[in-house]
Write a protein that holds these residues in place. Structure first.
Motif, mmCIF file in Angstrom:
data_model
loop_
_atom_site.group_PDB
_atom_site.id
_atom_site.type_symbol
_atom_site.label_atom_id
_atom_site.label_comp_id
_atom_site.label_asym_id
_atom_site.label_seq_id
_atom_site.Cartn_x
_atom_site.Cartn_y
_atom_site.Cartn_z
ATOM 1 N N THR A 46 -69.001 41.407 99.191
ATOM 2 C CA THR A 46 -69.954 40.321 99.422
ATOM 3 C C THR A 46 -70.157 39.514 98.150
ATOM 4 O O THR A 46 -70.253 38.278 98.193
ATOM 5 C CB THR A 46 -71.302 40.886 99.906
ATOM 6 N N ALA A 47 -70.230 40.179 97.004
ATOM 7 C CA ALA A 47 -70.515 39.511 95.738
ATOM 8 C C ALA A 47 -69.372 38.609 95.278
ATOM 9 O O ALA A 47 -69.613 37.519 94.743
ATOM 10 C CB ALA A 47 -70.829 40.551 94.664
ATOM 11 N N ILE A 48 -68.139 39.028 95.486
ATOM 12 C CA ILE A 48 -66.992 38.230 95.031
ATOM 13 C C ILE A 48 -66.939 36.878 95.746
ATOM 14 O O ILE A 48 -66.869 35.836 95.080
ATOM 15 C CB ILE A 48 -65.674 39.015 95.178
ATOM 16 N N PRO A 49 -66.977 36.816 97.069
ATOM 17 C CA PRO A 49 -66.967 35.495 97.721
ATOM 18 C C PRO A 49 -68.203 34.658 97.368
ATOM 19 O O PRO A 49 -68.107 33.444 97.200
ATOM 20 C CB PRO A 49 -66.953 35.812 99.218
ATOM 21 N N PHE A 50 -69.353 35.308 97.245
ATOM 22 C CA PHE A 50 -70.569 34.588 96.874
ATOM 23 C C PHE A 50 -70.401 33.940 95.501
ATOM 24 O O PHE A 50 -70.721 32.757 95.310
ATOM 25 C CB PHE A 50 -71.770 35.538 96.875
ATOM 26 N N ALA A 51 -69.869 34.699 94.552
ATOM 27 C CA ALA A 51 -69.657 34.158 93.213
ATOM 28 C C ALA A 51 -68.624 33.034 93.218
ATOM 29 O O ALA A 51 -68.793 32.025 92.519
ATOM 30 C CB ALA A 51 -69.221 35.277 92.268
ATOM 31 N N LEU A 52 -67.566 33.192 93.998
ATOM 32 C CA LEU A 52 -66.547 32.141 94.074
ATOM 33 C C LEU A 52 -67.122 30.842 94.632
ATOM 34 O O LEU A 52 -66.817 29.758 94.140
ATOM 35 C CB LEU A 52 -65.368 32.597 94.939
ATOM 36 N N LEU A 58 -62.568 28.310 91.859
ATOM 37 C CA LEU A 58 -61.240 28.065 92.427
ATOM 38 C C LEU A 58 -61.263 26.824 93.317
ATOM 39 O O LEU A 58 -62.317 26.322 93.689
ATOM 40 C CB LEU A 58 -60.786 29.270 93.256
ATOM 41 N N ASP A 59 -60.063 26.395 93.660
ATOM 42 C CA ASP A 59 -59.907 25.300 94.606
ATOM 43 C C ASP A 59 -60.523 25.705 95.946
ATOM 44 O O ASP A 59 -60.576 26.887 96.288
ATOM 45 C CB ASP A 59 -58.399 25.018 94.760
ATOM 46 N N HIS A 60 -60.968 24.728 96.732
ATOM 47 C CA HIS A 60 -61.618 25.014 98.007
ATOM 48 C C HIS A 60 -60.714 25.794 98.954
ATOM 49 O O HIS A 60 -61.180 26.671 99.681
ATOM 50 C CB HIS A 60 -62.087 23.719 98.678
ATOM 51 N N THR A 61 -59.431 25.499 98.934
ATOM 52 C CA THR A 61 -58.502 26.203 99.812
ATOM 53 C C THR A 61 -58.409 27.676 99.447
ATOM 54 O O THR A 61 -58.504 28.551 100.318
ATOM 55 C CB THR A 61 -57.101 25.560 99.737
#
Length: 138
Positions: A46-52, A58-61
């Motif tokens: 959960t934390a990794i996507p939230f931080a991204l 990173l790029d939106h894609t």
């Protein structure tokens, strides 16, 4: 009451053969270690996507791909560590449920991506002149 008809509560719960099958003890139970591993993996996934998303690192894609991949992995973490679904449990029924879940996830994710892509591609772009005319009319 005679001595041969006296049954203790433990014996009643255990049944005639002394096993606790009536309570579902043949079902898999997780240990505290399994629950902690599942919890830690869920927090990380959960934390990794939230931080991204929050940092825009990173790029939106790539962010979308990693968020969807993390969600897929998290579904399997929950199924294994919290629902105790493994291939050998319940005579293979858990494996069938796992396959069904995988099919539903693939259909849902691919359908969502397809709809979002086509909505983005087919929306009428608003030119700067259109937005200023709209503002003057209001």
């Amino acid at each position: 009451m005679s001595a041969d008809t006296h049954i203790t509560a433990h014996e009643y719960d255990a049944g005639a053969d002394g096993h606790h099958d009536a309570h579902g003890d043949d079902m898999p139970h997780g240990s505290m270690r399994d629950y902690i591993i599942g919890f830690v993996l869920s927090v990380i996934l959960t934390a990794i996507p939230f931080a991204l998303v929050m940092t825009g690192a990173l790029d939106h894609t790539w962010t979308a791909i990693l968020v969807l991949g993390s969600a897929l992995v998290q579904v399997f973490v929950h199924m294994i560590y919290f629902l105790h679904m493994k291939t050998g449990n319940e005579g293979g029924w858990s494996f069938i449920a796992l396959l069904f879940t995988l099919i539903v996830i693939v259909i849902t994710l691919s359908g969502s991506i397809w709809v979002m892509y086509h909505m983005n591609a087919n929306m009428m772009p608003m030119s700067p002149s259109m937005s200023s005319e709209t503002m003057r009319q209001q």
